[in-house]
Structures are given as structure tokens and as C-alpha cells.
Write an enzyme that holds these catalytic residues in place. Structure first.
Site, short mmCIF file in Angstrom:
data_model
loop_
_atom_site.label_atom_id
_atom_site.label_comp_id
_atom_site.label_asym_id
_atom_site.label_seq_id
_atom_site.Cartn_x
_atom_site.Cartn_y
_atom_site.Cartn_z
N GLU A 46 0.86 -1.19 0.00
CA GLU A 46 0.00 0.00 0.00
C GLU A 46 0.89 1.24 0.00
N GLY A 54 -6.76 0.92 4.16
CA GLY A 54 -8.15 1.38 4.17
C GLY A 54 -8.53 2.11 2.90
N GLY A 55 -7.50 2.57 2.15
CA GLY A 55 -7.74 3.18 0.84
C GLY A 55 -8.63 4.40 0.89
N GLY A 94 -23.89 14.01 -8.88
CA GLY A 94 -23.92 12.56 -8.64
C GLY A 94 -23.85 12.28 -7.15
N VAL A 95 -23.29 11.12 -6.81
CA VAL A 95 -23.33 10.67 -5.42
C VAL A 95 -22.55 11.58 -4.47
N VAL A 99 -20.15 24.01 -17.01
CA VAL A 99 -19.30 24.99 -16.33
C VAL A 99 -18.19 25.40 -17.30
N ARG A 143 -15.18 9.37 -11.00
CA ARG A 143 -13.86 8.87 -10.66
C ARG A 143 -13.38 7.94 -11.76
N HIS A 194 -42.23 -5.38 14.12
CA HIS A 194 -43.04 -4.17 14.21
C HIS A 194 -42.72 -3.41 15.50
P1 FAD Z 1 -9.38 2.21 -3.05
O1 FAD Z 1 -10.18 2.35 -1.83
O2 FAD Z 1 -9.26 3.38 -4.00
O3 FAD Z 1 -7.94 1.73 -2.61
C1 FAD Z 1 -6.90 1.59 -3.51
C2 FAD Z 1 -5.61 1.66 -2.74
O4 FAD Z 1 -4.54 1.30 -3.60
C3 FAD Z 1 -5.29 3.06 -2.23
O5 FAD Z 1 -5.08 3.03 -0.84
C4 FAD Z 1 -4.02 3.46 -2.98
O6 FAD Z 1 -3.14 4.25 -2.19
C5 FAD Z 1 -3.43 2.10 -3.30
N1 FAD Z 1 -2.55 2.06 -4.47
C6 FAD Z 1 -2.81 2.50 -5.73
N2 FAD Z 1 -1.79 2.22 -6.54
C7 FAD Z 1 -0.85 1.58 -5.79
C8 FAD Z 1 0.42 1.03 -6.07
N3 FAD Z 1 0.96 1.06 -7.29
N4 FAD Z 1 1.10 0.46 -5.04
C9 FAD Z 1 0.58 0.40 -3.80
N5 FAD Z 1 -0.63 0.90 -3.49
C10 FAD Z 1 -1.33 1.47 -4.48
N6 FAD Z 1 -18.61 3.35 -1.59
C11 FAD Z 1 -19.60 2.76 -0.90
O7 FAD Z 1 -19.87 1.57 -1.10
N7 FAD Z 1 -20.31 3.45 0.05
C12 FAD Z 1 -20.07 4.74 0.31
O8 FAD Z 1 -20.72 5.33 1.16
C13 FAD Z 1 -19.06 5.40 -0.42
N8 FAD Z 1 -18.76 6.68 -0.18
C14 FAD Z 1 -17.77 7.30 -0.88
C15 FAD Z 1 -17.51 8.64 -0.64
C16 FAD Z 1 -16.52 9.28 -1.34
C17 FAD Z 1 -16.26 10.73 -1.07
C18 FAD Z 1 -15.75 8.57 -2.30
C19 FAD Z 1 -14.63 9.25 -3.06
C20 FAD Z 1 -15.99 7.24 -2.55
C21 FAD Z 1 -17.01 6.59 -1.85
N9 FAD Z 1 -17.31 5.25 -2.07
C22 FAD Z 1 -18.33 4.65 -1.39
C23 FAD Z 1 -16.55 4.45 -3.04
C24 FAD Z 1 -15.49 3.61 -2.31
O9 FAD Z 1 -14.64 4.47 -1.60
C25 FAD Z 1 -14.71 2.79 -3.32
O10 FAD Z 1 -15.61 2.02 -4.10
C26 FAD Z 1 -13.74 1.86 -2.61
O11 FAD Z 1 -12.83 2.59 -1.85
C27 FAD Z 1 -13.00 1.02 -3.64
O12 FAD Z 1 -12.08 0.20 -3.00
P2 FAD Z 1 -10.76 -0.28 -3.76
O13 FAD Z 1 -10.07 -1.21 -2.84
O14 FAD Z 1 -11.09 -0.74 -5.11
O15 FAD Z 1 -9.89 1.03 -3.99
P1 NAI Z 2 -20.90 10.21 -10.14
O1 NAI Z 2 -20.61 9.44 -11.37
O2 NAI Z 2 -21.81 9.66 -9.13
O3 NAI Z 2 -21.52 11.61 -10.56
C1 NAI Z 2 -20.84 12.51 -11.39
C2 NAI Z 2 -21.85 13.51 -11.93
O4 NAI Z 2 -21.14 14.57 -12.52
C3 NAI Z 2 -22.77 12.91 -12.98
O5 NAI Z 2 -24.09 13.25 -12.70
C4 NAI Z 2 -22.28 13.56 -14.27
O6 NAI Z 2 -23.29 13.73 -15.22
C5 NAI Z 2 -21.77 14.89 -13.76
N1 NAI Z 2 -20.75 15.54 -14.57
C6 NAI Z 2 -19.71 14.98 -15.23
N2 NAI Z 2 -18.96 15.93 -15.83
C7 NAI Z 2 -19.54 17.13 -15.53
C8 NAI Z 2 -19.23 18.48 -15.85
N3 NAI Z 2 -18.15 18.80 -16.57
N4 NAI Z 2 -20.05 19.44 -15.39
C9 NAI Z 2 -21.16 19.13 -14.64
N5 NAI Z 2 -21.49 17.87 -14.31
C10 NAI Z 2 -20.69 16.87 -14.75
O7 NAI Z 2 -19.47 10.59 -9.54
P2 NAI Z 2 -19.03 11.12 -8.12
O8 NAI Z 2 -20.14 11.81 -7.44
O9 NAI Z 2 -17.77 11.85 -8.38
O10 NAI Z 2 -18.72 9.80 -7.31
C11 NAI Z 2 -17.81 8.84 -7.86
C12 NAI Z 2 -18.18 7.47 -7.44
O11 NAI Z 2 -17.86 7.26 -6.07
C13 NAI Z 2 -19.67 7.16 -7.50
O12 NAI Z 2 -20.08 6.83 -8.81
C14 NAI Z 2 -19.79 6.01 -6.58
O13 NAI Z 2 -19.45 4.83 -7.25
C15 NAI Z 2 -18.75 6.33 -5.52
N6 NAI Z 2 -19.42 6.91 -4.36
C16 NAI Z 2 -20.35 6.16 -3.68
C17 NAI Z 2 -21.03 6.67 -2.61
C18 NAI Z 2 -22.06 5.85 -1.93
O14 NAI Z 2 -22.14 4.67 -2.21
N7 NAI Z 2 -22.87 6.42 -1.05
C19 NAI Z 2 -20.76 8.02 -2.10
C20 NAI Z 2 -19.79 8.73 -2.91
C21 NAI Z 2 -19.15 8.17 -3.96
#
Ligand code: FAD
Ligand code: NAI
Length: 453
Positions: free
Chosen positions: A31, A36-37, A182-183, A237, A267, A439
Site C-alpha cells: 500500500e 483502508g484506501g 452525482g453521489v 461549467v 472517478r 413491528h
Molecule cells: P481504493 O479504496 O481506492 O484503494 C486503492 C488503494 O490502492 C489506495 O489506498 C491506494 O493508495 C493504493 N494504491 C494505488 N496504486 C498503488 C500502487 N501502485 N502500489 C501500492 N498501493 C497502491 N462506496 C460505498 O460503497 N459506500 C459509500 O458510502 C461510499 N462513499 C464514498 C464517498 C466518497 C467521497 C468517495 C470518493 C468514494 C465513496 N465510495 C463509497 C466508493 C469507495 O470508496 C470505493 O468504491 C472503494 O474505496 C473502492 O475500493 P478499492 O479497494 O477498489 O480502492
Molecule cells: P458520479 O458518477 O456519481 O456523478 C458525477 C456527476 O457529474 C454525474 O451526474 C455527471 O453527469 C456529472 N458531470 C460529469 N462531468 C460534468 C461536468 N463537466 N459538469 C457538470 N457535471 C458533470 O461521480 P461522483 O459523485 O464523483 O462519485 C464517484 C463514485 O464514487 C460514484 O459513482 C460512486 O461509485 C462512488 N461513491 C459512492 C457513494 C455511496 O455509495 N454512497 C458516495 C460517494 C461516492
């Protein structure tokens, strides 16, 4: 030589390493940042910690509705961030402890794939080179930075933020502009609006909440608008300036004030800069191509989590990790995605699983629809003063089983799993009617809705 090297310590990587280590394989996890990523450090957990503080604040501010009177409740953003950091530290330490107990070797550094020699995969980390029979790539995803004028300068001056920076923001902006509805955009818009910011969401599509059922997304938007969040849909934008954001709306240029701007436009999988090409791993459309077992085109090499771009969700990554490890262990397993729950942790929460009306129509599936206000649940009504929640079930017209479930309202995140099980097992509606729900619970709304079929 290790049995397995795992690249990346997020949900996909750490769970894979833990499962493989517990099964007796010798495992190395590399990592580059923190265990925890994204999920634990700058995603799921930090955002949910913020959102819980907002919920407590909102309850306190409107306490009279519930017969509770508090004077001048105040949210201290620095204290919210401090609590978030504490929660994150605890969970990250927990992951380290878990990996220790499953005897996984953890290296902190960037893993670089060097290639394969004598059937062994070679990975470099710092000065050391490690070899293994199998490799799981779990390098995750990163925020897309859109090529908008002023983004670079804004990122440098720290007025333009991604999820990483906004979850460390120590102040409540006066004006927050969210690019992308989005989300991430919706969760953060809800948080900062509750905390007092003027929030404007600019979205390029004609709807918010991406793949969610359109009718439910519109309901959420209306709820947010009632709370004072401004939406500009179908807008592009064009410029981020100090103090304002410009966008075009039907050809007309408009401007909104912004002391901070959040980029939440999606993303993208992390596939560059760590030697995928040295093994010839197939990357298409910016993601690693995998099959139902998480196998890539290269024998012994798997990709799980966000990097394969199938579902960018932590729970998808967890299950994909298990499937990949089971496949390495020679156990039959495969990914099924038809009952993947999605939750947007807005207030009210929005959760869904299975088909939407749009996907049914695209696939030519004949369906019946039932919608009910959440007020049909006594527990929901007892705990909510603004009864705007709704459940929608989609039922296969021919075979009488559940195709999709969509919920807006408190506990949506907790009850959606019951609907997921009903979809996964294709339980007949007649059989669902015989299930007993406790319930009073909000989950009873599923039973209520089923009886309306
Ligand atoms: P990551 O969590 O991205 O982990 C990848 C890891 O790999 C990182 O720690 C990175 O440092 C490491 N890495 C990368 N390249 C290398 C390398 N070459 N060598 C060593 N290490 C490396 N998902 C949900 O299900 N529920 C949610 O509520 C939710 N909320 C979110 C809120 C936000 C703001 C964001 C951004 C995402 C959210 N997600 C949510 C999405 C969720 O975070 C990801 O789907 C999840 O973290 C993916 O796990 P992963 O292991 O694939 O990757
Ligand atoms: P997203 O894909 O959910 O939403 C991105 C939004 O931005 C879309 O509606 C898209 O049409 C819009 N968009 C794209 N380019 C644009 C531009 N130039 N101007 C205006 N709007 C534009 O992506 P987001 O919110 O960045 O989240 C990424 C991913 O992370 C999610 O798809 C989800 O997989 C994960 N995530 C999950 C959460 C959860 O499970 N509760 C919480 C947060 C993230």
C-alpha cells in the site's frame, strides 16, 4: 516467494489479503498510502461521519418538533473534522490488526509490476523485489479533474476541492458550488446546506443522481430544493474564477458566487504508472477488463474493486475480493451484480437495488409498479416530521417476483438489503407476503408495498 501479492490496501485489497491469509496462503500486501484506501481515509467513512454530525445538528435545530428544546445549537466544523479523523484512525488501525492476525506481510510503498520470470510475477517496492504465483490488482480510483478554465489555479489556491480536501475542510463555506450532481455531489451538498452554506449544484445532464430511478431522483431534487439547494441542470461549467463559477445554461452565460467549489464529476480507475504493461494486462476504456471471477487476460492476475470499473462501491470491492481469492483457492465462485444495493446518504437517504423503470424499459421487461408513501410505516412517522419519503417496487408482470426496490426516507440504507435478498433469491411475491417483519420498523414498508401488488 509469496502465494499472492496484493497491490493496494483499500476495501478490495485488504479484504483479499485478509481472506487469503486466513486461508493459509502466504500474502504480501503493498500500500503506497494508508491502509483502508479511499473508503476509510477519504471516502465512505469520512463522508458518513460528516453526514451524521449534520443529522444530529439538524435534529437539534428542529428539536421543538419532537418536544425537545435546545438553545442556539451550533456546529463546529473543526470539531466535526477532528471526530472524523478519530473514527478513521480507529478503523485504519483495525485493518492493520486484522491483517496481522491473518499473517499478511504489509509493505508501505508503491508497488511496481516488473513482469514475469520463470512463472513468477515480480513486483518491486522501494529497493526490494518480491515474487509470487498470483497477483491481485486493487489500485482503486481517483477523482476526475475536468478540463475547465481556472481549475488548476483553484486547486493550487485550495478554493477548488475534490473529495479528499473537502473532507478536511475546517470551515463552512458561505457559498459552495458543486460541479456534478452525482453521489459525492449530493452527499456533500446536503451536508454543507444543513451546516448553513448557500449551495448550488451544476450538473451537465438533465437529472441528478446518475443511475438512480428517475422518478425517485426527481423527488430527492425537490426535497433538496425545498431545503434551499439550487440546481442548474443541462449546464456546462466554463470558468472557475476567484469567488465565482461561470456556466452556460441554454446558451446563456450565468455566474454564481463561490468561495469554495467541489469537483465531483466522477472517478476513474488507477491503471497507469505501476507497470501493468510489463505483464500485458488488458485495459479498455480506462479500466482493467475482468471476467466473473475477477481474472484479467493474464493468467494468475486478478483485478478487484474500482480498478475494474464495474461498480465503484466498497461493498462491490469486498465481494469481488472474496470471489478472486476463492478462485485462487480453487473454490467455485462468481460475481452476480443483479442485486447490488446503492445508497446515497443524503437526508433523506436514497437507496435502491435491482432494475429501475428506465432499465426495465430499455431491456423490454414487462413490469408492474407500486409506490407508497413511507408514512405507511408507523415507525417512520414516529421519527419524521416531514413525511416526504417514498418506496417504489417494480415487479415482473409475468413471473411475479421483485425486479427493483427504490426508497427515499430515513433507514433506506438499512432496509434496502432485505429487498436485495428478495431480488437475489427471486422469491415469489406470494411467498414474500408470508414473511414476518418486526413491528414497528421502517422495513415493514416493504411488506406494506408488497400487499398493494
Ligand atoms: P481504493 O479504496 O481506492 O484503494 C486503492 C488503494 O490502492 C489506495 O489506498 C491506494 O493508495 C493504493 N494504491 C494505488 N496504486 C498503488 C500502487 N501502485 N502500489 C501500492 N498501493 C497502491 N462506496 C460505498 O460503497 N459506500 C459509500 O458510502 C461510499 N462513499 C464514498 C464517498 C466518497 C467521497 C468517495 C470518493 C468514494 C465513496 N465510495 C463509497 C466508493 C469507495 O470508496 C470505493 O468504491 C472503494 O474505496 C473502492 O475500493 P478499492 O479497494 O477498489 O480502492
Ligand atoms: P458520479 O458518477 O456519481 O456523478 C458525477 C456527476 O457529474 C454525474 O451526474 C455527471 O453527469 C456529472 N458531470 C460529469 N462531468 C460534468 C461536468 N463537466 N459538469 C457538470 N457535471 C458533470 O461521480 P461522483 O459523485 O464523483 O462519485 C464517484 C463514485 O464514487 C460514484 O459513482 C460512486 O461509485 C462512488 N461513491 C459512492 C457513494 C455511496 O455509495 N454512497 C458516495 C460517494 C461516492
Amino acid at each position: 516467494m509469496f502465494d499472492l501479492i496484493v497491490l493496494g490496501g483499500g476495501p478490495g485489497g485488504y479484504l483479499a489479503a485478509d481472506r487469503a491469509g486466513s486461508a493459509g496462503l502466504s500474502v504480501l500486501l503493498i500500500e503506497k498510502n494508508k491502509l483502508g484506501g479511499v473508503c476509510l481515509n477519504e471516502g465512505c467513512i469520512p463522508s458518513k461521519t460528516f453526514l451524521h454530525s449534520a443529522k444530529v445538528f439538524d435534529h437539534a435545530a428542529r428539536g421543538e418538533v419532537f418536544g425537545v428544546f435546545t438553545e442556539n445549537p451550533r456546529l463546529d466544523q473543526a470539531a466535526v473534522v477532528a471526530r472524523k479523523n478519530k473514527v478513521v484512525r480507529t478503523l485504519v488501525a483495525g485493518v492493520g490488526q486484522t491483517l496481522k492476525s491473518s499473517k499478511v506481510t504489509v509493505k508501505n510503498g508503491t508497488g511496481i509490476i516488473l513482469g514475469r520470470e520463470n512463472r513468477q510475477i515480480r513486483v518491486q517496492c522501494g529497493e526490494e523485489v518480491f515474487t509470487s504465483r498470483h497477483l491481485i490488482i486493487a489500485t482503486g480510483s481517483e477523482a476526475v479533474i475536468p478540463p475547465i478554465d481556472g481549475v488548476k489555479e483553484g486547486l493550487e489556491s485550495k478554493s477548488v476541492l475534490t473529495n479528499r480536501e473537502i473532507l478536511d475542510l475546517q470551515v463552512i463555506p458561505e457559498h459552495l458550488v458543486v460541479i456534478g450532481g452525482g453521489v459525492i455531489g449530493l452527499e456533500m451538498a446536503g451536508y454543507f446546506r444543513t451546516c448553513g452554506s448557500q449551495v448550488t449544484v451544476v450538473e451537465m445532464l438533465d437529472h441528478i443522481a446518475g443511475a438512480a430511478d428517475r422518478e425517485m431522483a426527481d423527488l430527492l431534487q425537490k426535497d433538496y430544493e425545498r431545503k434551499g439547494i439550487e440546481f442548474h441542470l443541462n449546464c456546462q461549467v466554463t470558468n472557475i474564477k476567484p469567488g465565482s463559477v461561470e456556466f452556460t445554461d441554454s446558451g446563456e452565460t450565468k455566474s454564481v458566487d463561490a468561495d469554495y467549489t467541489l469537483l465531483s464529476v466522477g472517478r476513474r480507475p488507477v491503471v497507469r504508472g505501476f507497470g501493468l504493461e510489463n505483464l500485458g494486462v488488458l485495459v479498455e476504456g480506462g479500466r482493467i477488463v475482468t471476467d466473473a471471477q475477477g481474472r484479467t487476460n493474464v493468467s494468475g492476475v486478478f483485478a478487484v474493486g474500482d480498478v475494474n470499473g464495474v461498480w465503484m462501491l466498497a461493498h462491490a470491492a469486498y465481494r469481488e475480493a472474496e470471489v478472486a481469492v476463492n478462485t485462487i483457492l480453487g473454490k467455485k465462485d462468481f460475481m452476480r451484480y443483479q442485486a447490488m444495493p446503492s445508497v446515497i446518504y443524503t437526508n433523506p437517504e436514497m437507496a435502491f437495488v435491482g432494475e429501475t423503470e428506465q432499465t426495465c424499459q430499455d431491456k423490454g421487461i414487462k413490469y408492474k409498479k407500486v409506490t407508497l408513501p413511507m408514512n405507511y410505516s408507523g415507525r417512520y412517522l414516529a421519527e419524521n416530521d416531514r413525511g416526504q419519503g417514498r418506496i417504489k417496487l417494480l415487479i415482473d408482470s409475468d413471473r411475479e417476483y421483485l425486479l427493483g426496490c427504490h426508497v427515499i426516507g430515513s433507514y433506506a440504507s438499512e432496509i434496502i438489503m432485505s429487498a436485495g435478498i428478495l431480488i437475489e433469491t427471486q422469491m415469489r411475491i406470494a411467498d414474500i407476503k408470508e414473511l414476518i417483519f418486526p413491528h414497528p420498523t421502517v422495513a415493514e414498508i416493504i411488506r406494506e408495498a408488497v400487499f398493494q401488488v
